[in-house]
Write a protein that holds these residues in place. Structure first.
Motif, mmCIF file in Angstrom:
data_model
loop_
_atom_site.group_PDB
_atom_site.id
_atom_site.type_symbol
_atom_site.label_atom_id
_atom_site.label_comp_id
_atom_site.label_asym_id
_atom_site.label_seq_id
_atom_site.Cartn_x
_atom_site.Cartn_y
_atom_site.Cartn_z
ATOM 1 N N GLU A 1 -17.825 58.098 -176.247
ATOM 2 C CA GLU A 1 -16.688 57.477 -175.570
ATOM 3 C C GLU A 1 -15.946 58.495 -174.708
ATOM 4 O OE1 GLU A 1 -14.628 55.758 -178.895
ATOM 5 O OE2 GLU A 1 -15.715 53.855 -178.692
ATOM 6 N N ARG A 2 -15.763 59.715 -175.225
ATOM 7 C CA ARG A 2 -15.096 60.761 -174.440
ATOM 8 C C ARG A 2 -15.932 61.115 -173.214
ATOM 9 N NH1 ARG A 2 -14.207 62.770 -179.602
ATOM 10 N NH2 ARG A 2 -15.901 64.283 -179.367
ATOM 11 N N LEU A 3 -17.232 61.221 -173.400
ATOM 12 C CA LEU A 3 -18.123 61.537 -172.293
ATOM 13 C C LEU A 3 -18.089 60.436 -171.235
ATOM 14 C CD1 LEU A 3 -20.200 63.510 -171.189
ATOM 15 C CD2 LEU A 3 -21.940 62.334 -172.540
ATOM 16 N N SER A 4 -18.076 59.198 -171.676
ATOM 17 C CA SER A 4 -18.019 58.066 -170.753
ATOM 18 C C SER A 4 -16.715 58.087 -169.953
ATOM 19 C CB SER A 4 -18.132 56.751 -171.537
ATOM 20 O OG SER A 4 -17.968 55.655 -170.681
ATOM 21 N N GLU B 1 -19.926 57.705 -186.438
ATOM 22 C CA GLU B 1 -18.584 57.547 -185.874
ATOM 23 C C GLU B 1 -18.240 58.732 -184.970
ATOM 24 O OE1 GLU B 1 -16.227 56.909 -189.385
ATOM 25 O OE2 GLU B 1 -16.567 54.740 -189.347
ATOM 26 N N ALA B 2 -18.629 59.939 -185.381
ATOM 27 C CA ALA B 2 -18.379 61.122 -184.555
ATOM 28 C C ALA B 2 -19.191 61.043 -183.268
ATOM 29 C CB ALA B 2 -18.724 62.395 -185.334
ATOM 30 N N LEU B 3 -20.426 60.576 -183.363
ATOM 31 C CA LEU B 3 -21.266 60.431 -182.180
ATOM 32 C C LEU B 3 -20.680 59.397 -181.227
ATOM 33 C CD1 LEU B 3 -23.849 61.045 -180.614
ATOM 34 C CD2 LEU B 3 -25.014 59.344 -182.035
ATOM 35 N N ILE B 4 -20.217 58.279 -181.762
ATOM 36 C CA ILE B 4 -19.610 57.239 -180.926
ATOM 37 C C ILE B 4 -18.371 57.782 -180.228
ATOM 38 C CG2 ILE B 4 -18.351 55.045 -181.027
ATOM 39 C CD1 ILE B 4 -20.402 54.227 -183.248
#
Length: 62
Positions: free
Chosen positions: A33-36, A26-29
């Protein structure tokens, strides 16, 4: 020959491991998402700069 179920302690260990892995995923997702969003924002900024450069070049050639 049927398999014996794992002992309850092992089930708790597996459940804990799964919960930890879920939190990591979940932290990776969330990070992805923030990076995207940042990439999309930077891409939009780059497109605006490119458009402004093109408009400036067109006005100089006119």
């Amino acid at each position: 020959m049927p398999l014996d179920p794992p002992p309850p302690r092992r089930l708790r260990d597996l459940a804990t491991d799964l919960a930890v892995e879920r939190q990591r995923l979940e932290a990776l997702i969330a990070s992805l998402e923030r990076l995207s969003q940042r990439w999309q924002s930077e891409g939009a900024d780059a497109e605006r700069v490119d458009a402004a450069d093109r408009a400036g070049a067109e006005s100089r050639h006119s």
